[in-house]
Design a protein around this motif. Structure first.
Motif, PDB file in Angstrom:
ATOM      1  N   LEU A 243       0.832  -1.205   0.000  1.00  0.00           N
ATOM      2  CA  LEU A 243       0.000   0.000   0.000  1.00  0.00           C
ATOM      3  C   LEU A 243       0.865   1.253   0.000  1.00  0.00           C
ATOM      4  CD1 LEU A 243      -2.681   1.544   0.269  1.00  0.00           C
ATOM      5  CD2 LEU A 243      -2.539   1.180   2.756  1.00  0.00           C
ATOM      6  N   ALA A 244       1.931   1.244   0.799  1.00  0.00           N
ATOM      7  CA  ALA A 244       2.821   2.405   0.847  1.00  0.00           C
ATOM      8  C   ALA A 244       3.416   2.683  -0.531  1.00  0.00           C
ATOM      9  CB  ALA A 244       3.935   2.169   1.870  1.00  0.00           C
ATOM     10  N   ASN A 245       3.804   1.639  -1.243  1.00  0.00           N
ATOM     11  CA  ASN A 245       4.341   1.820  -2.597  1.00  0.00           C
ATOM     12  C   ASN A 245       3.286   2.352  -3.554  1.00  0.00           C
ATOM     13  OD1 ASN A 245       7.045   1.119  -2.385  1.00  0.00           O
ATOM     14  ND2 ASN A 245       6.629  -1.058  -2.537  1.00  0.00           N
ATOM     15  N   ALA A 246       2.071   1.832  -3.438  1.00  0.00           N
ATOM     16  CA  ALA A 246       0.999   2.292  -4.314  1.00  0.00           C
ATOM     17  C   ALA A 246       0.670   3.757  -4.044  1.00  0.00           C
ATOM     18  CB  ALA A 246      -0.237   1.419  -4.114  1.00  0.00           C
ATOM     19  N   LEU A 247       0.664   4.142  -2.766  1.00  0.00           N
ATOM     20  CA  LEU A 247       0.417   5.541  -2.418  1.00  0.00           C
ATOM     21  C   LEU A 247       1.491   6.445  -3.017  1.00  0.00           C
ATOM     22  CD1 LEU A 247      -0.629   5.104   1.326  1.00  0.00           C
ATOM     23  CD2 LEU A 247      -2.081   6.045  -0.499  1.00  0.00           C
ATOM     24  N   LEU A 248       2.741   5.999  -2.940  1.00  0.00           N
ATOM     25  CA  LEU A 248       3.832   6.787  -3.507  1.00  0.00           C
ATOM     26  C   LEU A 248       3.667   6.925  -5.014  1.00  0.00           C
ATOM     27  CD1 LEU A 248       6.568   8.203  -3.010  1.00  0.00           C
ATOM     28  CD2 LEU A 248       7.673   5.991  -3.432  1.00  0.00           C
ATOM     29  N   ALA A 249       3.335   5.836  -5.680  1.00  0.00           N
ATOM     30  CA  ALA A 249       3.161   5.867  -7.131  1.00  0.00           C
ATOM     31  C   ALA A 249       1.974   6.726  -7.555  1.00  0.00           C
ATOM     32  CB  ALA A 249       2.982   4.441  -7.664  1.00  0.00           C
TER      33      ALA A 249
ATOM     34  N   GLY B  42       1.163   9.476  -6.134  1.00  0.00           N
ATOM     35  CA  GLY B  42       1.474  10.881  -5.853  1.00  0.00           C
ATOM     36  C   GLY B  42       1.269  11.291  -4.413  1.00  0.00           C
ATOM     37  N   SER B  43       0.842  10.398  -3.542  1.00  0.00           N
ATOM     38  CA  SER B  43       0.602  10.724  -2.126  1.00  0.00           C
ATOM     39  C   SER B  43       1.877  10.471  -1.327  1.00  0.00           C
ATOM     40  CB  SER B  43      -0.553   9.891  -1.576  1.00  0.00           C
ATOM     41  OG  SER B  43      -1.728  10.103  -2.317  1.00  0.00           O
ATOM     42  N   ARG B  44       2.883  11.310  -1.558  1.00  0.00           N
ATOM     43  CA  ARG B  44       4.208  11.079  -0.975  1.00  0.00           C
ATOM     44  C   ARG B  44       4.193  11.117   0.537  1.00  0.00           C
ATOM     45  NH1 ARG B  44       8.313  14.347   0.702  1.00  0.00           N
ATOM     46  NH2 ARG B  44      10.475  13.545   0.462  1.00  0.00           N
ATOM     47  N   THR B  45       3.565  12.120   1.125  1.00  0.00           N
ATOM     48  CA  THR B  45       3.556  12.264   2.585  1.00  0.00           C
ATOM     49  C   THR B  45       2.846  11.094   3.252  1.00  0.00           C
ATOM     50  OG1 THR B  45       3.595  14.679   2.409  1.00  0.00           O
ATOM     51  CG2 THR B  45       2.855  13.739   4.501  1.00  0.00           C
ATOM     52  N   GLU B  46       1.686  10.732   2.728  1.00  0.00           N
ATOM     53  CA  GLU B  46       0.932   9.610   3.296  1.00  0.00           C
ATOM     54  C   GLU B  46       1.729   8.313   3.157  1.00  0.00           C
ATOM     55  OE1 GLU B  46      -3.518   7.537   3.038  1.00  0.00           O
ATOM     56  OE2 GLU B  46      -2.918   9.073   1.575  1.00  0.00           O
ATOM     57  N   SER B  47       2.416   8.173   2.033  1.00  0.00           N
ATOM     58  CA  SER B  47       3.219   6.985   1.803  1.00  0.00           C
ATOM     59  C   SER B  47       4.344   6.870   2.823  1.00  0.00           C
ATOM     60  CB  SER B  47       3.802   7.025   0.392  1.00  0.00           C
ATOM     61  OG  SER B  47       4.737   5.992   0.193  1.00  0.00           O
ATOM     62  N   LEU B  48       5.058   7.961   3.067  1.00  0.00           N
ATOM     63  CA  LEU B  48       6.178   7.948   4.014  1.00  0.00           C
ATOM     64  C   LEU B  48       5.685   7.722   5.440  1.00  0.00           C
ATOM     65  CD1 LEU B  48       8.419  10.795   2.549  1.00  0.00           C
ATOM     66  CD2 LEU B  48       8.960   8.352   2.654  1.00  0.00           C
TER      67      LEU B  48
ATOM     68  N   PRO C 107      11.594   2.038  -2.519  1.00  0.00           N
ATOM     69  CA  PRO C 107      11.194   3.250  -3.260  1.00  0.00           C
ATOM     70  C   PRO C 107      10.916   4.439  -2.345  1.00  0.00           C
ATOM     71  CG  PRO C 107      10.069   1.320  -4.135  1.00  0.00           C
ATOM     72  CD  PRO C 107      10.740   0.886  -2.874  1.00  0.00           C
ATOM     73  N   LEU C 108      10.429   4.172  -1.132  1.00  0.00           N
ATOM     74  CA  LEU C 108      10.185   5.265  -0.187  1.00  0.00           C
ATOM     75  C   LEU C 108      11.504   5.863   0.274  1.00  0.00           C
ATOM     76  CD1 LEU C 108       7.487   3.562  -0.143  1.00  0.00           C
ATOM     77  CD2 LEU C 108       7.198   4.386   2.198  1.00  0.00           C
ATOM     78  N   ARG C 109      12.481   4.993   0.479  1.00  0.00           N
ATOM     79  CA  ARG C 109      13.805   5.499   0.902  1.00  0.00           C
ATOM     80  C   ARG C 109      14.401   6.393  -0.180  1.00  0.00           C
ATOM     81  NH1 ARG C 109      17.347   7.967   1.765  1.00  0.00           N
ATOM     82  NH2 ARG C 109      19.292   7.559   2.912  1.00  0.00           N
ATOM     83  N   ALA C 110      14.129   6.067  -1.432  1.00  0.00           N
ATOM     84  CA  ALA C 110      14.691   6.846  -2.533  1.00  0.00           C
ATOM     85  C   ALA C 110      14.165   8.272  -2.567  1.00  0.00           C
ATOM     86  CB  ALA C 110      14.407   6.149  -3.868  1.00  0.00           C
ATOM     87  N   VAL C 111      12.935   8.481  -2.059  1.00  0.00           N
ATOM     88  CA  VAL C 111      12.357   9.832  -2.097  1.00  0.00           C
ATOM     89  C   VAL C 111      12.428  10.539  -0.747  1.00  0.00           C
ATOM     90  CG1 VAL C 111      10.792   9.174  -3.960  1.00  0.00           C
ATOM     91  CG2 VAL C 111       9.998   9.043  -1.589  1.00  0.00           C
ATOM     92  N   ALA C 112      12.816   9.788   0.301  1.00  0.00           N
ATOM     93  CA  ALA C 112      12.898  10.402   1.637  1.00  0.00           C
ATOM     94  C   ALA C 112      14.151  11.271   1.728  1.00  0.00           C
ATOM     95  CB  ALA C 112      12.929   9.320   2.712  1.00  0.00           C
ATOM     96  N   GLY C 113      14.041  12.389   2.409  1.00  0.00           N
ATOM     97  CA  GLY C 113      15.197  13.245   2.608  1.00  0.00           C
ATOM     98  C   GLY C 113      16.264  12.557   3.443  1.00  0.00           C
ATOM     99  N   GLU C 114      17.533  12.850   3.190  1.00  0.00           N
ATOM    100  CA  GLU C 114      18.627  12.184   3.894  1.00  0.00           C
ATOM    101  C   GLU C 114      18.559  12.406   5.404  1.00  0.00           C
ATOM    102  OE1 GLU C 114      20.857  10.046   2.817  1.00  0.00           O
ATOM    103  OE2 GLU C 114      19.882  10.111   0.863  1.00  0.00           O
TER     104      GLU C 114
END
Length: 415
Positions: free
Chosen positions: A358-364, A366-372, A394-401
């Motif tokens: 679900l987290a991956n689907a949310l990210l895909a 466009g719901s980045r915040t909800e996904s993280l 995939p979430l790690r790839a878009v999360a800030g360092e």
């Protein structure tokens, strides 16, 4: 069992172990090398039977019990063995503990006795091995493959030695080959869940060899299903592997055609559906999913293999979500995964994995915040399932360092 040991009630200890393995007194006697009357006398509480420490150790080694499990007997504390790494299912495991497994040193590293095998394999030994496989699958639903891979490989080492060194009849030999294949499939799944895809592939290949030697078509179908599953996962970085998955499904379907139940065909159909989705073939994917639904609607059958037990309408909802995500339809995938998580019957481990999907689907979508946020909530529950952790890559790839998600994810990945 721990309580029986802590109170030095060895009669109860033996009876509990026998019941857990679903063995009769005669079968346990065969396994350990005793007579049935000896087992009966032990369980009746005669004090001159198993109170010699050498007999206790012999019993533990014969049923392949790690010797540290006997610690409550020595200190009178039912949880005394919890201090030994790997014995408490709720403990966090140091994954480096498993490095010794592949080098063949697991028995020494956590206190198993020497790897013992019977001079002659009987039906009781097969029954014991099958009970061990059932327990590994059961524990996997609670604690994840990373914590169970080592004992599974230890069991596999014993079975290989039985095949190479022990004596057995032709009938028992075929059953032992099939059981070795089942254990390879189980260990392969645990390796897959632990993130060791190379080892998983080797174990599945070994299982396929045993299926051929035993003439076990059911085992062959089960192995091809797992091979297809792994090929689909590897296709994420090498799309050509999806065609390998389709080949495995075709081999499995050919092996199944003379005996398979609807549940078996449904399992092969969902593997095929995901492979087609990975290749971008929407029409073929929909056709395979429709086939799976049609087969599941036939209901269960008395001849359904145990390994099809997870195939249900709930499972098909998961595969609809997975194929929707692969076909670049993330909103539909989110809907399917949310619907799936509303089911009360799914186990905790599966629920955890579905939440990562679900987290991956949310990210895909466009719901980045909800996904993280969803991913962050999952990290404290990953435990031994490196597969679930990898799903969150995939979430790690878009999360800030400097984000909390990145920090916790990186620490878990390095563990």
């Amino acid at each position: 069992m721990r309580e029986a040991l802590a109170s030095a009630d060895l009669a109860a200890f033996v009876a509990i172990v026998r019941a857990a393995m679903r063995l009769s007194q005669l079968e346990l006697a065969c396994l350990v090398g005793w007579s049935q009357s000896t087992v009966n006398r032990i369980e009746s509480g005669e004090r001159d039977t198993i109170y010699d420490i050498r007999q206790i150790l012999r019993f533990a080694d014969a049923v392949d019990m790690p010797r540290h499990a006997l610690m409550p007997l020595l200190v009178g504390n039912p949880v005394a063995d919890a201090a030994v790494a790997g014995t408490n299912p709720d403990m966090d495991m140091d994954r480096r503990h498993f490095n010794g497994v592949l080098a063949g040193s697991f028995a020494a590293s956590i206190g198993w006795g020497s790897v013992t095998i019977p001079a002659r394999v009987e039906a009781a030994h097969i029954k014991h091995l099958k009970a061990t496989i059932r327990r590994l699958y059961s524990d996997d639903q609670r604690i994840g493959g990373g914590m169970l891979l080592a004992p599974a490989l230890h069991q596999l080492a014993r079975v290989r030695r039985m095949l190479d060194e022990a004596d057995f009849t032709e009938s028992i030999g075929r059953r032992l080959l099939s059981t070795a294949g089942e254990l390879c499939v189980c260990a392969g799944w645990l390796a897959y869940d632990s993130g060791d895809q190379n080892l998983a592939r080797q174990l599945y290949a070994e299982a396929y060899m045993y299926a051929g030697h035993a003439g076990d078509e059911r085992l062959r179908v089960n192995v091809t299903s797992y091979l297809a599953m792994q090929a689909i996962r590897l296709a994420r970085t090498n799309p050509g592997r999806a065609r390998e998955a389709l080949h495995s499904v075709a081999v499995g379907r050919d092996a199944a055609r003379r005996w398979a139940t609807p549940r078996v065909y449904a399992l092969l159909a969902v593997r095929e559906a995901v492979a087609h989705a990975t290749l971008g073939d929407q029409i073929a994917c929909r056709k395979a999913i429709a086939t799976a639904w049609r087969e599941v609607e036939h209901g269960t059958h008395e001849d359904d293999p145990a390994w099809t037990g997870f195939v249900s309408q709930t499972t098909l909802t998961y595969f609809e979500g997975l194929t929707s995500l692969a076909l670049d339809k993330p909103v539909l995938a989110v809907d399917r995964f949310r619907s799936l998580l509303g089911e009360s019957a799914i186990g905790d481990r599966n629920r955890l994995y579905y939440r990562s999907c679900l987290a991956n689907a949310l990210l895909a979508s466009g719901s980045r915040t909800e996904s993280l946020n969803e991913g962050l909530n999952l990290l404290s529950h990953v435990n031994g399932s490196r597969r679930t952790l990898q799903e969150l890559a995939p979430l790690r790839a878009v999360a800030g360092e400097s984000s909390e998600f990145a920090d916790r994810y990186d620490r878990l990945l390095a563990a």
